[in-house]
Design an enzyme around this catalytic site. Structure first.
Site, mmCIF file in Angstrom:
data_model
loop_
_atom_site.group_PDB
_atom_site.id
_atom_site.type_symbol
_atom_site.label_atom_id
_atom_site.label_comp_id
_atom_site.label_asym_id
_atom_site.label_seq_id
_atom_site.Cartn_x
_atom_site.Cartn_y
_atom_site.Cartn_z
ATOM 1 N N ASP A 147 0.850 -1.194 0.000
ATOM 2 C CA ASP A 147 0.000 0.000 0.000
ATOM 3 C C ASP A 147 0.883 1.240 0.000
ATOM 4 O O ASP A 147 2.054 1.190 0.385
ATOM 5 C CB ASP A 147 -0.965 0.026 1.194
ATOM 6 C CG ASP A 147 -0.262 0.156 2.543
ATOM 7 O OD1 ASP A 147 0.806 -0.468 2.728
ATOM 8 O OD2 ASP A 147 -0.758 0.903 3.406
ATOM 9 N N GLU A 201 0.058 -0.793 5.937
ATOM 10 C CA GLU A 201 1.144 -0.197 6.733
ATOM 11 C C GLU A 201 0.964 1.303 6.869
ATOM 12 O O GLU A 201 1.157 1.866 7.944
ATOM 13 C CB GLU A 201 2.506 -0.506 6.085
ATOM 14 C CG GLU A 201 3.694 -0.309 7.044
ATOM 15 C CD GLU A 201 4.155 1.132 7.150
ATOM 16 O OE1 GLU A 201 4.841 1.468 8.142
ATOM 17 O OE2 GLU A 201 3.847 1.954 6.267
ATOM 18 N N THR A 256 -16.124 36.982 6.610
ATOM 19 C CA THR A 256 -15.950 37.351 8.019
ATOM 20 C C THR A 256 -16.764 36.407 8.878
ATOM 21 O O THR A 256 -17.984 36.489 8.940
ATOM 22 C CB THR A 256 -16.395 38.807 8.256
ATOM 23 O OG1 THR A 256 -17.689 38.982 7.689
ATOM 24 C CG2 THR A 256 -15.405 39.774 7.615
ATOM 25 N N ARG A 269 6.394 11.544 17.885
ATOM 26 C CA ARG A 269 7.332 10.443 17.613
ATOM 27 C C ARG A 269 7.974 10.087 18.940
ATOM 28 O O ARG A 269 8.427 10.976 19.675
ATOM 29 C CB ARG A 269 8.401 10.889 16.622
ATOM 30 C CG ARG A 269 7.884 11.210 15.245
ATOM 31 C CD ARG A 269 7.592 9.964 14.424
ATOM 32 N NE ARG A 269 6.873 10.333 13.213
ATOM 33 C CZ ARG A 269 6.540 9.480 12.252
ATOM 34 N NH1 ARG A 269 6.866 8.203 12.350
ATOM 35 N NH2 ARG A 269 5.883 9.891 11.205
ATOM 36 N N SER A 301 8.761 5.444 11.557
ATOM 37 C CA SER A 301 8.175 4.385 12.392
ATOM 38 C C SER A 301 7.681 3.225 11.542
ATOM 39 O O SER A 301 7.121 3.436 10.467
ATOM 40 C CB SER A 301 6.984 4.929 13.183
ATOM 41 O OG SER A 301 7.305 6.127 13.834
HETATM 42 N N1 BES Z 1 8.741 3.202 5.476
HETATM 43 C C1 BES Z 1 8.136 4.140 6.351
HETATM 44 C C2 BES Z 1 8.901 4.322 7.643
HETATM 45 C C3 BES Z 1 10.312 4.830 7.521
HETATM 46 C C4 BES Z 1 10.691 5.690 6.514
HETATM 47 C C5 BES Z 1 11.247 4.437 8.423
HETATM 48 C C6 BES Z 1 11.994 6.132 6.418
HETATM 49 C C7 BES Z 1 12.534 4.908 8.344
HETATM 50 C C8 BES Z 1 12.910 5.735 7.327
HETATM 51 C C9 BES Z 1 6.706 3.682 6.645
HETATM 52 O O1 BES Z 1 6.034 3.316 5.487
HETATM 53 C C10 BES Z 1 5.946 4.823 7.236
HETATM 54 O O2 BES Z 1 5.721 5.773 6.553
HETATM 55 N N2 BES Z 1 5.538 4.710 8.497
HETATM 56 C C11 BES Z 1 4.681 5.677 9.110
HETATM 57 C C12 BES Z 1 3.982 5.122 10.307
HETATM 58 C C13 BES Z 1 2.611 4.570 10.033
HETATM 59 C C14 BES Z 1 1.934 4.234 11.344
HETATM 60 C C15 BES Z 1 1.746 5.449 9.199
HETATM 61 C C16 BES Z 1 5.491 6.860 9.587
HETATM 62 O O3 BES Z 1 6.657 6.723 9.969
HETATM 63 O O4 BES Z 1 4.909 7.955 9.598
HETATM 64 MN MN MN Z 2 7.130 2.068 4.319
HETATM 65 MN MN MN Z 3 5.357 5.216 4.476
#
Ligand code: BES
Ligand code: MN
Ligand code: MN
Length: 464
Positions: free
Chosen positions: A88, A158, A320, A333, A404
């Site tokens: 996704d 994800e 307004t 985070r 994350s």
């Molecule tokens: N692949 C990313 C996470 C990531 C990107 C880790 C770059 C380290 C370096 C993942 O698809 C992502 O975007 N995760 C989300 C969290 C999720 C709960 C929506 C994020 O980190 O915002």
């Molecule tokens: Mn990712």
């Molecule tokens: Mn991502």
């Protein structure tokens, strides 16, 4: 691995063409309008696993988007690697900032990718990186050089918090049993500076609503006497950080692990140029918590950011109005050993407490996730290290990252296996942004490196 590498070299163009087909499917998980495309992407991944030679390939139904499973069990006595990734993608908006359509992949050159990069939503996060695993697997099978068992679990939620993956894992612990989980969904420092991700931040995500009067009002007739929810919300948000950019929520830092001076010193040795960083982002100065460097601020320190804020009149011209409501989406985070549920609770209590009596506040929690730190003295880390050293000609540096992947902590709890975060993207690849891209160098380097991981990992497990 000779034959595998030769196979990869020979089939390079086809690998890319296939990835392009996957990238053309707009599998946006956040928007229900794309449900059909999300399923198409799942079917595509399943088909490519089948064609690559995987057995027991299945598009597994969940309460949400399907999870694609496939496996190759060469010998039950050999170690098993579970590959995790996601098909996704994030919504492409804002559309007008893309220089080519997000779901029509094209190769373009860029400063950091002189050999060209694939421009498309999901090219780096994570279709391109997940697809490297399918192709590495295909190459190893076709060359008769697969030294271990492999299982694939490629999910479709994800980007929206993996809410059904936990249930799936708990219900399928036997099917998913493995020695290690291999994930390519992170980045390296630079194409000439490989790194392995040894930490990810956790996440607490909330939506807030501030309600003032029971309806929108004339800002002249009522303005000055009635609380404006947008004014109030802005004040409340700005009070969440102090002069030193520390978060003011009581108890927020209580569980934050202190990182030792030597580890901090080491972390700051990683190649990083603040000038280039600022130039790339078009900013005159960086900004963050006093007492920490940029590299520390995006890895070992927690944050609070507004992701979106809205309310009142935002259309053409001027209206307004003193609006009835204001809204914001806020992410925090987290770092070890902060607990997402506890932080959400602390935020909620604090936000209610600081609201003036003239408004009502509602806080709705969204998905969260635990932070992770992975050890480096394990066969899996060492295998990733050796694999990257082999293909990059340079030893990779361990690096904690700011993003994350909430499911990593859960994998360890439910499947009892650690993850190796061997990603190949660059921070500048614009993931989640317009013009997301993934270097051809990175795509092929990933496909070449993964077989060595299997090789060294199996070797090390055997020696034990
Ligand atoms: N692949 C990313 C996470 C990531 C990107 C880790 C770059 C380290 C370096 C993942 O698809 C992502 O975007 N995760 C989300 C969290 C999720 C709960 C929506 C994020 O980190 O915002
Ligand atoms: Mn990712
Ligand atoms: Mn991502």
């Amino acid at each position: 691995m000779q034959k595998t590498q030769a196979y990869i070299a020979q089939h390079k163009q086809r690998f890319l063409d296939e990835l392009f087909d996957l990238l053309r499917i707009p599998s946006v998980s956040a928007d229900p309008a794309y449900k059909g495309d999300v399923r198409k992407a799942a079917e595509f991944v399943a088909d490519s696993l089948r064609k690559a030679g995987a057995d027991a390939v299945e598009v597994c139904e969940t309460a949400g988007n399907p999870i694609v499973y496939g496996e190759k069990i060469t010998d039950p006595d050999k170690p098993t690697v579970l590959v995790y990734g996601h098909y996704d993608v994030q919504p492409p908006d804002p559309m007008d900032l893309w220089t080519s359509p997000p779901f029509e992949p094209v190769i373009k050159k860029s400063e950091l990718h002189p050999d060209g990069a694939i421009f498309a939503r999901g090219s780096c996060d994570d279709k391109g990186q997940a697809y490297m695993h399918v192709k590495a697997f295909e190459a190893m099978l076709a060359s008769n050089e697969l030294p271990c068992n492999v299982k694939f679990m490629i999910e479709g939620e994800e980007e929206v918090g993996s809410s059904n993956l936990g249930t799936f894992c708990r219900a399928n612990t036997d099917k998913l049993s493995c020695d290690v989980i291999l994930i390519s969904d992170t980045s390296i420092i630079a194409n000439d500076t490989p790194s392995i991700t040894v930490g990810l931040r956790g996440l607490s995500y909330v939506e807030v609503e501030v309600v003032g009067p029971n309806r929108d009002l004339h800002s002249g007739v009522y303005g000055g006497a009635v609380a404006n929810p947008i004014n109030i919300l802005s004040r409340m948000i700005s009070s969440l950080q102090d002069e030193e950019n520390r978060i003011t929520i009581p108890g927020f830092y209580d569980d934050v692990a202190t990182v030792g001076d030597s580890e901090r010193a080491k972390m700051n040795e990683a190649p990083f140029d603040e000038g280039t960083y600022k130039k790339d982002l078009g900013i005159a100065a960086v900004r963050g918590e006093t007492g920490y460097t940029t590299l520390e601020r995006v890895s070992i320190r927690p944050t609070l950011d507004v992701n979106g804020i809205w309310g009142g009149y935002t259309g053409e011209g001027a209206k307004t109005v003193l609006p009835s409501k204001a809204h914001a989406k806020i992410s925090m985070r987290l770092v070890p050993h902060q607990d997402p549920d506890k932080v959400t609770q602390l935020f909620t209590e604090h936000f209610q407490r600081i609201a003036p009596p003239s408004v009502k506040v509602r806080v709705t929690p969204h998905h969260g996730g635990e932070p992770v730190v992975t050890p480096t003295d394990t066969p899996e880390y060492q295998a990733a290290h050796k694999a990257m050293e082999k293909t990059f000609g340079k030893a990779p540096i361990p690096k904690r990252e700011g993003g994350s992947i909430p499911i990593v902590a859960l994998f360890e709890q439910v499947l009892g296996a650690k993850s190796v975060l061997m990603g190949f993207g660059l921070d500048s690849d614009a993931i989640h942004s317009p013009n997301e891209h993934y270097g051809l160098f990175n795509f092929y380097k990933g496909i070449e490196t993964i077989p060595y991981f299997y090789h060294y990992y199996s070797q090390m497990k055997e020696e034990r």
